[in-house]
Scaffold this active site. Structure first.
Site, PDB file in Angstrom:
ATOM      1  N   ARG A 132       0.853  -1.204   0.000  1.00  0.00           N
ATOM      2  CA  ARG A 132       0.000   0.000   0.000  1.00  0.00           C
ATOM      3  C   ARG A 132       0.881   1.243   0.000  1.00  0.00           C
ATOM      4  O   ARG A 132       0.629   2.203  -0.702  1.00  0.00           O
ATOM      5  CB  ARG A 132      -0.980   0.023   1.179  1.00  0.00           C
ATOM      6  N   TYR A 188     -16.575  16.955 -15.344  1.00  0.00           N
ATOM      7  CA  TYR A 188     -16.858  15.522 -15.473  1.00  0.00           C
ATOM      8  C   TYR A 188     -17.934  15.131 -14.440  1.00  0.00           C
ATOM      9  O   TYR A 188     -17.836  15.514 -13.263  1.00  0.00           O
ATOM     10  CB  TYR A 188     -15.572  14.720 -15.240  1.00  0.00           C
ATOM     11  N   ASP A 236      -7.493  18.679 -14.671  1.00  0.00           N
ATOM     12  CA  ASP A 236      -7.806  17.322 -15.105  1.00  0.00           C
ATOM     13  C   ASP A 236      -7.387  17.239 -16.576  1.00  0.00           C
ATOM     14  O   ASP A 236      -8.038  17.822 -17.451  1.00  0.00           O
ATOM     15  CB  ASP A 236      -9.310  17.054 -14.928  1.00  0.00           C
ATOM     16  N   LYS A 242      -8.399   6.167 -19.548  1.00  0.00           N
ATOM     17  CA  LYS A 242      -8.685   6.654 -20.898  1.00  0.00           C
ATOM     18  C   LYS A 242      -7.433   6.548 -21.770  1.00  0.00           C
ATOM     19  O   LYS A 242      -6.960   5.463 -22.014  1.00  0.00           O
ATOM     20  CB  LYS A 242      -9.236   8.074 -20.804  1.00  0.00           C
TER      21      LYS A 242
END
Ligand SMILES: *Cc1c(COP(=O)(O)O)cnc(C)c1O
Length: 390
Positions: free
Chosen positions: A45, A97, A169, A194
């Site tokens: 982690r 978004y 973004d 994406k």
């Protein structure tokens, strides 16, 4: 050395075996020689070598000091918002978004963080609503799905002057097209789902910071909240980056051809593509982006959902699906899919009409893609002849 060469060769060769592909360290923990004595890794982690290779590579590609990989784009956005505290304000692009809108408004307002949505294509709109409580400016450029462009240099100047963080973004542009940190941003995020992964085969998010100090804060949140990207998905994202510049160039070339075809179609009202001189923000896009991207959006002279539905269900190469940025072309009807959670009035204000169709132009041959849209429009018109007649 040119960027593409640099990126490919900055991805490390495995020191232990010489493996040219970064090994997938599918492990939760690392054996220690003595308590606290280790080889730089103790628990996956906190840190994992495969994830680190991805994080270092994206930091270089965005010209930032550090990069961090998360389980999704939204987990990356969430990590940035966690830099704030109760009472702070965010100024965000109104065309945001849908998932970010849902997170800001329906999760973080509850914790006393307020959000002011403005049209950031005019940077004065941001300057006007800055208060002493504003701690974060959040923009997307180009936006989803109408591809509005904000002047990142101008907005960064406002942010600097008022001691506010600017986060961009950069999902739609990709770092190959646009480097927000070079333009003055403090933080860049990606839905690596994406273009960065590029093959529609994983969900991932990235945060890149302009300074080590900010990077350390994000690293702390990444470890404390725990929404990390796993080793295998980190490896896939890294492999995506290796061909990113090649893909982005071809996506943009295909998209330009399709946009130029669409503006000549009688049934189509508006075509949104930053590479068209008719696009409202074409000049600023030309200034801050190397390529105009692979997304093309259009709506119809008859703003009818049935007609638009008939088009997106009759394409054969463009598959009807959410998401974007993959090698295979996709189409979607934002009002019923990606933007369904946005109130209709707000949705209309940002240009997302009932007939708006978004294309994620893939890497097929552009002529085949154009023929596919042509035949889908012809069938759709026949199927909905009565609507047209009215
Ligand atoms: C998809 C997307 C996100 C969210 O990313 P996920 O990986 O789906 O969580 C954020 N911003 C933009 C612009 C996106 O397209």
């Amino acid at each position: 050395m040119k960027e593409q060469t640099q990126i490919l060769h900055s991805i490390p060769v495995d020191e232990l075996t010489g493996s040219i592909s970064v090994p997938i360290y599918q492990t939760s923990t690392f054996v220690q020689e003595a308590p606290g004595v280790n080889k730089g890794y103790d628990y996956s982690r906190s840190n994992n070598p495969t994830r680190k290779a991805l994080e270092d590579t994206i930091a270089k590609l965005e010209n930032g000091t550090s990069g961090y990989a998360f389980a999704s784009g939204l987990a990356a956005i969430d990590a940035v918002v966690k830099l704030l505290k109760t009472g702070d304000e965010i100024i965000a692009v109104d065309d945001i978004y849908g998932g970010a809108f849902r997170l800001f408004t329906h999760v973080y307002e509850k914790f006393g963080i307020s959000i002011n949505y403005v049209d950031s294509t005019n940077s004065d709109n941001i300057a006007k609503v800055v208060t002493s409580k504003t701690k974060l400016i959040w923009i997307e450029s180009p936006t989803n799905p109408t591809l509005k462009i904000s002047d990142i240099i101008a907005i960064a100047a406002i942010a600097k002057k008022n001691d506010i963080l600017l986060c961009v973004d950069n999902t739609f542009a990709s770092p190959v097209s646009q480097k927000p940190i070079d333009l003055g941003a403090d933080i860049v995020i990606h839905s690596a789902t994406k273009y960065i992964s590029g093959h529609s085969d994983l969900i991932a998010g990235l945060v890149i910071t302009a300074t080590q100090e900010l990077g350390d804060k994000i690293k702390f949140i990444q470890n404390a909240s725990g929404a990390i990207l796993g080793p295998f998905d980190s490896w896939l994202a890294l492999r995506g980056i290796e061909t990113l510049s090649l893909r982005i160039r071809q996506h943009a070339e295909n998209a330009q051809k399709i946009a130029e075809f669409l503006i000549q179609e009688k049934l189509i009202k508006n075509v949104y593509y930053p590479g068209l001189p008719s696009h409202h923000n074409h000049d600023i896009a030309k200034k801050q982006q190397k390529y105009f991207g692979g997304i093309v959006t259009f709506d119809l002279v008859i703003d009818d959902k049935e007609l638009a539905t008939a088009i997106v269900t009759n394409t054969k190469l463009f598959k009807l699906a959410e998401s974007l940025g993959g090698v295979k072309s996709l189409c979607c009807l934002p009002c019923e899919m990606t933007h369904k959670s946005i109130p209709a009035e707000k949705r209309y204000r940002s240009g997302v009409t009932d007939s708006l169709i978004r294309l994620s132009v893939g890497l097929e041959d552009a002529d085949d893609l154009i023929a596919d849209i042509k035949q889908a429009i012809e069938i759709a018109v026949k199927q909905t002849a009565e609507i047209i007649a009215k």
